[in-house]
Write a protein that holds these residues in place. Structure first.
Motif, PDB file in Angstrom:
ATOM      1  N   THR A 126      -7.960   8.500   8.759  1.00  0.00           N
ATOM      2  CA  THR A 126      -6.910   7.818   9.537  1.00  0.00           C
ATOM      3  C   THR A 126      -6.601   6.406   9.035  1.00  0.00           C
ATOM      4  O   THR A 126      -5.642   5.799   9.499  1.00  0.00           O
ATOM      5  N   ALA A 127      -7.405   5.897   8.110  1.00  0.00           N
ATOM      6  CA  ALA A 127      -7.239   4.495   7.688  1.00  0.00           C
ATOM      7  C   ALA A 127      -5.975   4.260   6.875  1.00  0.00           C
ATOM      8  O   ALA A 127      -5.399   3.172   6.922  1.00  0.00           O
ATOM      9  N   GLY A 128      -5.521   5.269   6.126  1.00  0.00           N
ATOM     10  CA  GLY A 128      -4.361   5.068   5.256  1.00  0.00           C
ATOM     11  C   GLY A 128      -4.763   4.370   3.962  1.00  0.00           C
ATOM     12  O   GLY A 128      -5.857   3.809   3.847  1.00  0.00           O
ATOM     13  N   ARG A 129      -3.867   4.396   2.984  1.00  0.00           N
ATOM     14  CA  ARG A 129      -4.175   3.813   1.673  1.00  0.00           C
ATOM     15  C   ARG A 129      -4.466   2.318   1.773  1.00  0.00           C
ATOM     16  O   ARG A 129      -5.414   1.819   1.183  1.00  0.00           O
ATOM     17  N   GLU A 130      -3.659   1.588   2.526  1.00  0.00           N
ATOM     18  CA  GLU A 130      -3.830   0.139   2.598  1.00  0.00           C
ATOM     19  C   GLU A 130      -5.154  -0.236   3.262  1.00  0.00           C
ATOM     20  O   GLU A 130      -5.835  -1.169   2.824  1.00  0.00           O
ATOM     21  N   GLY A 131      -5.512   0.474   4.322  1.00  0.00           N
ATOM     22  CA  GLY A 131      -6.769   0.187   5.000  1.00  0.00           C
ATOM     23  C   GLY A 131      -7.963   0.457   4.095  1.00  0.00           C
ATOM     24  O   GLY A 131      -8.902  -0.354   4.024  1.00  0.00           O
ATOM     25  N   ASP A 153      -6.246   8.952   0.030  1.00  0.00           N
ATOM     26  CA  ASP A 153      -5.101   9.051   0.940  1.00  0.00           C
ATOM     27  C   ASP A 153      -4.206  10.232   0.561  1.00  0.00           C
ATOM     28  O   ASP A 153      -3.703  10.945   1.438  1.00  0.00           O
ATOM     29  N   ALA A 154      -4.018  10.458  -0.740  1.00  0.00           N
ATOM     30  CA  ALA A 154      -3.198  11.586  -1.191  1.00  0.00           C
ATOM     31  C   ALA A 154      -3.841  12.910  -0.797  1.00  0.00           C
ATOM     32  O   ALA A 154      -3.144  13.861  -0.409  1.00  0.00           O
ATOM     33  N   ARG A 155      -5.178  12.979  -0.866  1.00  0.00           N
ATOM     34  CA  ARG A 155      -5.890  14.207  -0.479  1.00  0.00           C
ATOM     35  C   ARG A 155      -5.734  14.468   1.016  1.00  0.00           C
ATOM     36  O   ARG A 155      -5.458  15.587   1.454  1.00  0.00           O
ATOM     37  N   VAL A 156      -5.890  13.429   1.820  1.00  0.00           N
ATOM     38  CA  VAL A 156      -5.772  13.590   3.274  1.00  0.00           C
ATOM     39  C   VAL A 156      -4.355  14.012   3.660  1.00  0.00           C
ATOM     40  O   VAL A 156      -4.162  14.888   4.512  1.00  0.00           O
ATOM     41  N   ARG A 157      -3.356  13.405   3.042  1.00  0.00           N
ATOM     42  CA  ARG A 157      -1.961  13.705   3.371  1.00  0.00           C
ATOM     43  C   ARG A 157      -1.465  15.002   2.747  1.00  0.00           C
ATOM     44  O   ARG A 157      -0.393  15.500   3.100  1.00  0.00           O
ATOM     45  N   GLY A 158      -2.241  15.559   1.817  1.00  0.00           N
ATOM     46  CA  GLY A 158      -1.819  16.787   1.148  1.00  0.00           C
ATOM     47  C   GLY A 158      -0.918  16.553  -0.036  1.00  0.00           C
ATOM     48  O   GLY A 158      -0.430  17.498  -0.657  1.00  0.00           O
ATOM     49  N   HIS A 167      -4.850  17.428   4.978  1.00  0.00           N
ATOM     50  CA  HIS A 167      -6.126  18.068   4.642  1.00  0.00           C
ATOM     51  C   HIS A 167      -7.243  17.054   4.856  1.00  0.00           C
ATOM     52  O   HIS A 167      -7.771  16.485   3.899  1.00  0.00           O
ATOM     53  N   PRO A 168      -7.593  16.777   6.102  1.00  0.00           N
ATOM     54  CA  PRO A 168      -8.632  15.779   6.376  1.00  0.00           C
ATOM     55  C   PRO A 168      -9.995  16.226   5.857  1.00  0.00           C
ATOM     56  O   PRO A 168     -10.298  17.422   5.786  1.00  0.00           O
TER      57      PRO A 168
END
Length: 263
Positions: A126-131, A153-158, A167-168
């Motif tokens: 949930t942190a996002g790339r910037e976090g 972040d790319a993996r989590v967002r798919g 894809h968490p």
């Protein structure tokens, strides 16, 4: 008149006897090895069963202990004001040490359980790339921090699959496997990361680096706790670990996720 037995016949009888003795010894050895193998297999299965039962007992005991502390802390809505509660002291302790909060034994089995405040960590999902990049920059150069944060972040967002489906990550072990050689860069901040958060940060127990990187809502008490219980049989090398993720709801813990692995 005495008749002598031909030497050829005596030699044949001797060879037959030796062969029978050798065959019997071989069969006996094979049976002995089979018995030892069966006994070893039985012992291993028992050790696995004892280890799992002990690990599960650790989760149950730790959960009961934490819920007891929550009840004694008083009104959950006023918990933020009860800074000196035993529950608050527990959270402070687990923030600075991995020592077991509870340990016990039964016959030849034993367990030890620790607690992780997932709300005091940055959730990779949930942190996002910037976090993520903000946290990684506390221990890495800007380029490496940006590259690893972008990959996660790319993996989590798919996006790494060209899909629009999230894809968490299900565990930190999965994160390490995904990063491969890059996983070594996360070691300095490993205890500040989680995949079990809910987007809420416990601002009273989270380190400053997590607070600076977090983009979610803030709370004065944790909303997610992870009980990590390890069980084993004495004199056995195998142990079982259970990671039970709980949502803190008032004075109760509600199970959210359950992971098991051998160690």
């Amino acid at each position: 008149m005495t008749r002598s037995i031909p030497r050829t016949r005596r030699g044949t009888a001797l060879l037959a006897t030796l062969f029978a003795v050798t065959l019997l010894a071989t069969v006996t050895a094979m049976a002995s090895r089979g018995a030892r193998s069966t006994a070893s297999l039985t012992a291993n299965r028992r050790a696995q069963t004892v280890a799992r039962l002990m690990a599960e007992s650790g989760v149950i005991a730790a959960r009961a202990h934490i819920e007891s502390l929550l009840r004694h802390a008083g009104d959950p809505d006023a918990l933020q004001e009860n800074v000196d509660s035993d529950f608050d002291r527990l959270l402070t302790a687990v923030s600075t040490s991995n020592a077991p909060v509870i340990a016990d034994s039964l016959d030849d089995g034993a367990f030890a359980a620790t607690v992780v405040n997932a709300s005091a960590r940055l959730d990779i999902n949930t942190a996002g790339r910037e976090g993520l990049e903000t946290l990684f920059r506390t221990v890495l150069d800007a380029g490496t921090a940006q590259r690893i944060a972008s990959r996660l972040d790319a993996r989590v967002r798919g996006n790494d699959r060209g899909e629009a489906v999230r894809h968490p990550f299900e565990s930190l072990d999965e994160v390490e496997a995904f990063l491969g050689n890059d996983a070594r860069w996360l070691a300095p901040v490993a205890e500040q990361l989680t995949v079990d958060g809910d987007g809420t940060i416990d601002r009273r127990h989270a380190p400053r680096s997590v607070l600076a990187a977090a983009a979610g809502s803030l709370s004065d008490r944790p909303t997610r706790l992870v009980i990590v219980a390890r069980g084993w049989q004495r004199d056995a090398l195998l142990s079982r670990e259970i990671q039970a993720v709980f949502a803190v709801q008032g004075t109760e813990l509600r199970l959210v996720r359950w992971r098991e692995m051998s160690r």
